[in-house]
Design a protein around this motif. Sequence first.
Motif, PDB file in Angstrom:
ATOM      1  N   GLN A  28      38.294  14.231  59.094  1.00 48.84           N
ATOM      2  CA  GLN A  28      39.466  13.893  58.192  1.00 48.84           C
ATOM      3  C   GLN A  28      39.572  15.019  57.231  1.00 48.84           C
ATOM      4  OE1 GLN A  28      38.253  10.238  56.504  1.00 48.84           O
ATOM      5  NE2 GLN A  28      39.494   9.003  57.948  1.00 48.84           N
ATOM      6  N   VAL A  29      38.647  15.679  56.723  1.00 46.69           N
ATOM      7  CA  VAL A  29      38.801  16.900  55.711  1.00 46.69           C
ATOM      8  C   VAL A  29      39.330  17.823  56.696  1.00 46.69           C
ATOM      9  CG1 VAL A  29      37.507  18.222  54.316  1.00 46.69           C
ATOM     10  CG2 VAL A  29      37.103  16.064  54.093  1.00 46.69           C
ATOM     11  N   GLN A  30      38.758  18.340  57.681  1.00 50.75           N
ATOM     12  CA  GLN A  30      39.284  19.459  58.743  1.00 50.75           C
ATOM     13  C   GLN A  30      40.563  19.345  58.963  1.00 50.75           C
ATOM     14  OE1 GLN A  30      37.000  21.471  61.337  1.00 50.75           O
ATOM     15  NE2 GLN A  30      38.966  22.530  61.790  1.00 50.75           N
ATOM     16  N   ALA A  31      41.172  17.915  59.342  1.00 54.03           N
ATOM     17  CA  ALA A  31      42.539  17.541  59.560  1.00 54.03           C
ATOM     18  C   ALA A  31      43.371  17.866  58.449  1.00 54.03           C
ATOM     19  CB  ALA A  31      42.640  16.248  60.247  1.00 54.03           C
ATOM     20  N   GLY A  32      42.961  17.359  57.499  1.00 51.26           N
ATOM     21  CA  GLY A  32      43.748  17.665  56.344  1.00 51.26           C
ATOM     22  C   GLY A  32      43.744  18.891  55.689  1.00 51.26           C
TER      23      GLY A  32
ATOM     24  N   GLY B 186      28.217   8.692  47.996  1.00 51.29           N
ATOM     25  CA  GLY B 186      27.295   7.599  47.905  1.00 51.29           C
ATOM     26  C   GLY B 186      27.706   6.481  47.264  1.00 51.29           C
ATOM     27  N   ASN B 187      27.461   5.310  47.463  1.00 56.01           N
ATOM     28  CA  ASN B 187      27.872   3.941  46.802  1.00 56.01           C
ATOM     29  C   ASN B 187      29.303   3.728  46.915  1.00 56.01           C
ATOM     30  OD1 ASN B 187      25.718   2.460  45.921  1.00 56.01           O
ATOM     31  ND2 ASN B 187      25.331   3.783  43.919  1.00 56.01           N
ATOM     32  N   GLY B 188      29.874   4.268  48.070  1.00 50.82           N
ATOM     33  CA  GLY B 188      31.414   3.905  47.952  1.00 50.82           C
ATOM     34  C   GLY B 188      32.172   5.034  47.225  1.00 50.82           C
ATOM     35  N   LYS B 189      31.401   6.046  46.681  1.00 53.76           N
ATOM     36  CA  LYS B 189      32.286   6.929  45.774  1.00 53.76           C
ATOM     37  C   LYS B 189      32.167   8.424  46.431  1.00 53.76           C
ATOM     38  CE  LYS B 189      31.693   4.440  41.536  1.00 53.76           C
ATOM     39  NZ  LYS B 189      30.220   3.816  41.246  1.00 53.76           N
ATOM     40  N   GLY B 190      32.610   9.363  45.863  1.00 52.81           N
ATOM     41  CA  GLY B 190      32.632  10.557  46.339  1.00 52.81           C
ATOM     42  C   GLY B 190      32.471  11.573  45.181  1.00 52.81           C
ATOM     43  N   GLN B 191      31.281  12.430  44.926  1.00 51.63           N
ATOM     44  CA  GLN B 191      31.392  13.363  43.786  1.00 51.63           C
ATOM     45  C   GLN B 191      32.134  14.554  44.327  1.00 51.63           C
ATOM     46  OE1 GLN B 191      27.156  14.046  43.088  1.00 51.63           O
ATOM     47  NE2 GLN B 191      27.085  12.459  41.546  1.00 51.63           N
TER      48      GLN B 191
ATOM     49  N   SER C 106      38.105   6.031  49.187  1.00 55.69           N
ATOM     50  CA  SER C 106      39.218   6.005  50.120  1.00 55.69           C
ATOM     51  C   SER C 106      40.156   7.433  49.478  1.00 55.69           C
ATOM     52  CB  SER C 106      40.083   4.689  49.737  1.00 55.69           C
ATOM     53  OG  SER C 106      40.178   4.672  48.298  1.00 55.69           O
ATOM     54  N   GLN C 107      39.516   7.959  48.297  1.00 50.59           N
ATOM     55  CA  GLN C 107      40.521   9.154  47.806  1.00 50.59           C
ATOM     56  C   GLN C 107      39.804  10.472  48.017  1.00 50.59           C
ATOM     57  OE1 GLN C 107      41.418   8.399  43.700  1.00 50.59           O
ATOM     58  NE2 GLN C 107      42.091   6.295  44.276  1.00 50.59           N
ATOM     59  N   ILE C 108      38.709  10.401  48.673  1.00 50.25           N
ATOM     60  CA  ILE C 108      37.862  11.646  48.858  1.00 50.25           C
ATOM     61  C   ILE C 108      38.813  12.559  49.436  1.00 50.25           C
ATOM     62  CG2 ILE C 108      36.091  12.860  50.193  1.00 50.25           C
ATOM     63  CD1 ILE C 108      34.254  10.206  49.616  1.00 50.25           C
ATOM     64  N   VAL C 109      39.619  12.340  50.798  1.00 46.11           N
ATOM     65  CA  VAL C 109      40.214  13.423  51.385  1.00 46.11           C
ATOM     66  C   VAL C 109      41.265  13.833  50.667  1.00 46.11           C
ATOM     67  CG1 VAL C 109      41.509  13.906  53.454  1.00 46.11           C
ATOM     68  CG2 VAL C 109      39.440  12.513  53.692  1.00 46.11           C
TER      69      VAL C 109
ATOM     70  N   ILE D  66      42.076  17.743  49.383  1.00 48.99           N
ATOM     71  CA  ILE D  66      43.145  18.591  49.629  1.00 48.99           C
ATOM     72  C   ILE D  66      44.033  19.203  48.338  1.00 48.99           C
ATOM     73  CG2 ILE D  66      45.669  18.408  50.625  1.00 48.99           C
ATOM     74  CD1 ILE D  66      44.320  16.486  52.570  1.00 48.99           C
ATOM     75  N   GLU D  67      43.936  18.211  47.267  1.00 49.42           N
ATOM     76  CA  GLU D  67      44.683  18.533  45.982  1.00 49.42           C
ATOM     77  C   GLU D  67      43.746  19.761  45.575  1.00 49.42           C
ATOM     78  OE1 GLU D  67      44.352  15.606  42.958  1.00 49.42           O
ATOM     79  OE2 GLU D  67      45.649  14.252  44.454  1.00 49.42           O
ATOM     80  N   GLU D  68      42.303  19.580  45.459  1.00 44.81           N
ATOM     81  CA  GLU D  68      41.629  20.694  44.892  1.00 44.81           C
ATOM     82  C   GLU D  68      41.842  22.029  45.543  1.00 44.81           C
ATOM     83  OE1 GLU D  68      39.918  20.670  41.770  1.00 44.81           O
ATOM     84  OE2 GLU D  68      40.825  18.890  41.639  1.00 44.81           O
ATOM     85  N   ALA D  69      41.769  21.763  46.993  1.00 39.84           N
ATOM     86  CA  ALA D  69      41.874  23.083  47.907  1.00 39.84           C
ATOM     87  C   ALA D  69      43.051  23.793  47.416  1.00 39.84           C
ATOM     88  CB  ALA D  69      41.929  22.766  49.339  1.00 39.84           C
ATOM     89  N   LEU D  70      44.371  22.969  47.313  1.00 38.33           N
ATOM     90  CA  LEU D  70      45.567  23.696  46.961  1.00 38.33           C
ATOM     91  C   LEU D  70      45.527  24.426  45.872  1.00 38.33           C
ATOM     92  CD1 LEU D  70      47.962  20.792  48.206  1.00 38.33           C
ATOM     93  CD2 LEU D  70      47.701  22.982  49.027  1.00 38.33           C
ATOM     94  N   ARG D  71      44.870  23.756  44.734  1.00 38.31           N
ATOM     95  CA  ARG D  71      44.722  24.219  43.346  1.00 38.31           C
ATOM     96  C   ARG D  71      43.866  25.705  43.521  1.00 38.31           C
ATOM     97  NH1 ARG D  71      41.514  24.418  39.542  1.00 38.31           N
ATOM     98  NH2 ARG D  71      39.724  22.937  40.656  1.00 38.31           N
ATOM     99  N   LEU D  72      42.852  25.733  44.322  1.00 37.95           N
ATOM    100  CA  LEU D  72      41.885  26.616  44.422  1.00 37.95           C
ATOM    101  C   LEU D  72      42.865  27.897  44.951  1.00 37.95           C
ATOM    102  CD1 LEU D  72      38.703  25.817  45.644  1.00 37.95           C
ATOM    103  CD2 LEU D  72      39.122  26.764  43.543  1.00 37.95           C
ATOM    104  N   ALA D  73      43.536  27.631  46.039  1.00 42.76           N
ATOM    105  CA  ALA D  73      44.439  28.352  46.850  1.00 42.76           C
ATOM    106  C   ALA D  73      45.645  29.078  45.952  1.00 42.76           C
ATOM    107  CB  ALA D  73      45.207  27.785  47.922  1.00 42.76           C
ATOM    108  N   GLU D  74      45.942  28.299  44.994  1.00 48.48           N
ATOM    109  CA  GLU D  74      47.021  28.724  44.094  1.00 48.48           C
ATOM    110  C   GLU D  74      46.260  29.853  43.095  1.00 48.48           C
ATOM    111  OE1 GLU D  74      50.353  25.967  42.528  1.00 48.48           O
ATOM    112  OE2 GLU D  74      49.182  26.420  40.669  1.00 48.48           O
TER     113      GLU D  74
END
Length: 367
Positions: free
Chosen positions: A291-295, A328-333, A347-350, A354-362
């Motif tokens: 999912q991360v790859q596709a996103g 872990g535990n239904g969450k993502g660090q 559910s919000q990991i992907v 993507i948000e963080e990747a865009l921020r880094l790209a910027e």
Amino acid sequence: GIPTVRPKPLAVRRHSRQIMVGSVPVGGDAPVSVQSMTTTVTADVNATLQQIAELTASGCQIVRVAVPSQDDADALPIIAKKSQIPVIADIHFQPKYVFAAIDAGCAAVRVNPGNIKKFDDKVGEIARAAAAAGTPIRIGVNAGSLDKRLLEKYGKATPEALVESALWECSLFEEHGFRDIKISVKHNDPVVMINAYRQLAAQCDYPLHLGVTEAGPAFQGTIKSAVAFGALLAEGIGDTIRVSLSAPPVEEVKVGAQILESLGLRERGLEIVSCPSCGRAQVDVYTLAEQVQAGLEGMKVPLRVAVMGCVVNGPGEAREADLGVASGNGKGQIFVKGEVIKTVPESQIVETLIEEALRLAEEMGVE
Ligand code: SF4
């Protein structure tokens, strides 16, 4: 653990003379480039140009088209003109198509010495026409169509037979003062192929086009090509590569690009560093990594994104990554450069990545 160290530079590049395939320099200190070959009927100009456009979009730098008939030869001028990347005409059997391809403005012509009947008498004429037009010739020897004389001499397509065939054909061109040449000596067995290219590399200074021919369906062909090209490129041998797969040519280009990226010969694009998962995993790592790859696919910025199955080793193992998640535990660090910046529900990991990747790209000033 996850390897976090970038590879050291490879062996010194073999010294080869540089030729120009259209706008793409090949050999010398030019970057290794990725080629593919169209699967359309070349005479079907629209279909061929459409496929070339797709190949170009996927990172193909030089494309080869087969020219088995007069109709195909007739299509070359428009294909050569409209293609976004240099077009090499692939000619078997018929010298007249070599002249047609040169006249059509093709960036290079590939000839197979074992296959072109009575080619020898025509070499002088071809050398003159190619020299006048500034068109390089690729001498493409194939194990499957080796010169009968050499098959008899060696019994089969040994590395020595492939090399002798190629260098003999080169010598015919050299007699006419023509050295604007690139060579390939393809075989379906990576061991024979590697030995052939090693010998060839030691015996001439022409740029070399690497290929494992008839490599097979995608999985087997990918591995055969990666292993063979990897061995040679790591020794500094090889100036263009073509992965042959029994699969759509866009797949060949993706594999070729990945091989170059893996060896540090091309700047990495998106790289997913995902753990293999183990008994500690608290999330389906395979699905999450996909999912991360596709996103993130299609992002221009070179990013290393780590996807880790647990929080025990996650951030530590991926400290060199630009960005990552440990679940872990239904969450993502979510972490950036090894520091946890926030924790989100699974559910919000992907979307968070993507948000963080865009921020880094910027931040890096890339789209
Ligand atoms: Fe490493 Fe955790 Fe993934 Fe297991 S689940 S491989 S410990 S990161």
